[in-house]
Design a protein around this motif. Structure first.
Motif, PDB file in Angstrom:
ATOM      1  N   LEU A  19       0.806  -1.215   0.000  1.00 42.58           N
ATOM      2  CA  LEU A  19       0.000   0.000   0.000  1.00 42.58           C
ATOM      3  C   LEU A  19       0.843   1.270   0.000  1.00 42.58           C
ATOM      4  O   LEU A  19       0.596   2.185  -0.792  1.00 42.58           O
ATOM      5  N   TYR A  20       1.854   1.351   0.849  1.00 37.68           N
ATOM      6  CA  TYR A  20       2.639   2.586   0.919  1.00 37.68           C
ATOM      7  C   TYR A  20       3.344   2.890  -0.394  1.00 37.68           C
ATOM      8  O   TYR A  20       3.540   4.047  -0.752  1.00 37.68           O
ATOM      9  N   LYS A  21       3.699   1.853  -1.150  1.00 39.25           N
ATOM     10  CA  LYS A  21       4.384   2.049  -2.430  1.00 39.25           C
ATOM     11  C   LYS A  21       3.464   2.669  -3.479  1.00 39.25           C
ATOM     12  O   LYS A  21       3.925   3.407  -4.343  1.00 39.25           O
ATOM     13  N   VAL A  22       2.180   2.385  -3.403  1.00 37.35           N
ATOM     14  CA  VAL A  22       1.228   2.986  -4.343  1.00 37.35           C
ATOM     15  C   VAL A  22       1.258   4.506  -4.195  1.00 37.35           C
ATOM     16  O   VAL A  22       1.401   5.232  -5.184  1.00 37.35           O
ATOM     17  N   LEU A  23       1.165   4.994  -2.957  1.00 36.39           N
ATOM     18  CA  LEU A  23       1.178   6.435  -2.717  1.00 36.39           C
ATOM     19  C   LEU A  23       2.516   7.055  -3.110  1.00 36.39           C
ATOM     20  O   LEU A  23       2.569   8.128  -3.714  1.00 36.39           O
ATOM     21  N   LYS A  24       3.593   6.364  -2.784  1.00 38.65           N
ATOM     22  CA  LYS A  24       4.941   6.877  -3.047  1.00 38.65           C
ATOM     23  C   LYS A  24       5.228   6.945  -4.548  1.00 38.65           C
ATOM     24  O   LYS A  24       5.646   7.987  -5.062  1.00 38.65           O
ATOM     25  N   VAL A  25       4.979   5.874  -5.259  1.00 38.95           N
ATOM     26  CA  VAL A  25       5.303   5.805  -6.691  1.00 38.95           C
ATOM     27  C   VAL A  25       4.474   6.805  -7.495  1.00 38.95           C
ATOM     28  O   VAL A  25       4.978   7.426  -8.433  1.00 38.95           O
ATOM     29  N   LEU A  26       3.216   6.990  -7.122  1.00 38.41           N
ATOM     30  CA  LEU A  26       2.364   7.929  -7.852  1.00 38.41           C
ATOM     31  C   LEU A  26       2.612   9.382  -7.446  1.00 38.41           C
ATOM     32  O   LEU A  26       2.002  10.290  -8.003  1.00 38.41           O
ATOM     33  N   GLY A  27       3.497   9.611  -6.486  1.00 42.20           N
ATOM     34  CA  GLY A  27       3.829  10.973  -6.083  1.00 42.20           C
ATOM     35  C   GLY A  27       2.747  11.665  -5.272  1.00 42.20           C
ATOM     36  O   GLY A  27       2.698  12.889  -5.223  1.00 42.20           O
ATOM     37  N   LEU A  28       1.890  10.886  -4.624  1.00 42.46           N
ATOM     38  CA  LEU A  28       0.833  11.475  -3.802  1.00 42.46           C
ATOM     39  C   LEU A  28       1.363  11.938  -2.454  1.00 42.46           C
ATOM     40  O   LEU A  28       0.692  12.664  -1.733  1.00 42.46           O
ATOM     41  N   VAL A  29       2.570  11.493  -2.116  1.00 41.45           N
ATOM     42  CA  VAL A  29       3.276  11.902  -0.900  1.00 41.45           C
ATOM     43  C   VAL A  29       4.721  12.184  -1.283  1.00 41.45           C
ATOM     44  O   VAL A  29       5.158  11.854  -2.389  1.00 41.45           O
ATOM     45  N   ASN A  30       5.473  12.775  -0.363  1.00 41.38           N
ATOM     46  CA  ASN A  30       6.856  13.148  -0.652  1.00 41.38           C
ATOM     47  C   ASN A  30       7.853  11.999  -0.517  1.00 41.38           C
ATOM     48  O   ASN A  30       8.999  12.135  -0.917  1.00 41.38           O
ATOM     49  N   GLY A  31       7.432  10.896   0.055  1.00 40.92           N
ATOM     50  CA  GLY A  31       8.333   9.757   0.205  1.00 40.92           C
ATOM     51  C   GLY A  31       7.666   8.633   0.967  1.00 40.92           C
ATOM     52  O   GLY A  31       6.521   8.747   1.411  1.00 40.92           O
ATOM     53  N   GLY A  32       8.418   7.547   1.130  1.00 35.52           N
ATOM     54  CA  GLY A  32       7.882   6.381   1.814  1.00 35.52           C
ATOM     55  C   GLY A  32       7.517   6.635   3.260  1.00 35.52           C
ATOM     56  O   GLY A  32       6.527   6.112   3.762  1.00 35.52           O
ATOM     57  N   GLY A  33       8.320   7.459   3.939  1.00 33.43           N
ATOM     58  CA  GLY A  33       8.027   7.776   5.340  1.00 33.43           C
ATOM     59  C   GLY A  33       6.706   8.496   5.490  1.00 33.43           C
ATOM     60  O   GLY A  33       5.913   8.191   6.386  1.00 33.43           O
TER      61      GLY A  33
END
Length: 77
Positions: A19-33
């Motif tokens: 799940l966290y990778k979906v947000l990270k890869v699509l640039g919806l957040v600034n990083g995995g953290g």
């Protein structure tokens, strides 16, 4: 106002994406953290239900929603 659904294609040979990778890869957040933080804070839904598992395995057909964005997990192209 209608929301547009984005597609997130799994990589060839993968059966799921965390799940966290979906947000990270699509640039919806600034990083995995940051992705892990918003997930544990209950800001992300999977198939309409809040899911606080950072490493939840999202599979083809799952719908992830965060901050007005809707993402559908699709098979590898």
């Amino acid at each position: 106002m209608t929301t547009q659904t984005q597609a997130f294609a799994l990589l060839q040979g993968d059966e799921f994406v965390e799940l966290y990778k979906v947000l990270k890869v699509l640039g919806l957040v600034n990083g995995g953290g940051e992705a892990k933080h918003v997930i544990t804070e209950g800001q992300v839904t999977v198939n309409g239900e809040v899911d606080t598992r950072k490493r939840k395995k999202c599979v083809v057909g799952d719908i992830v929603s965060f901050n007005g964005a809707t993402i559908e997990i699709v098979p590898a192209q």
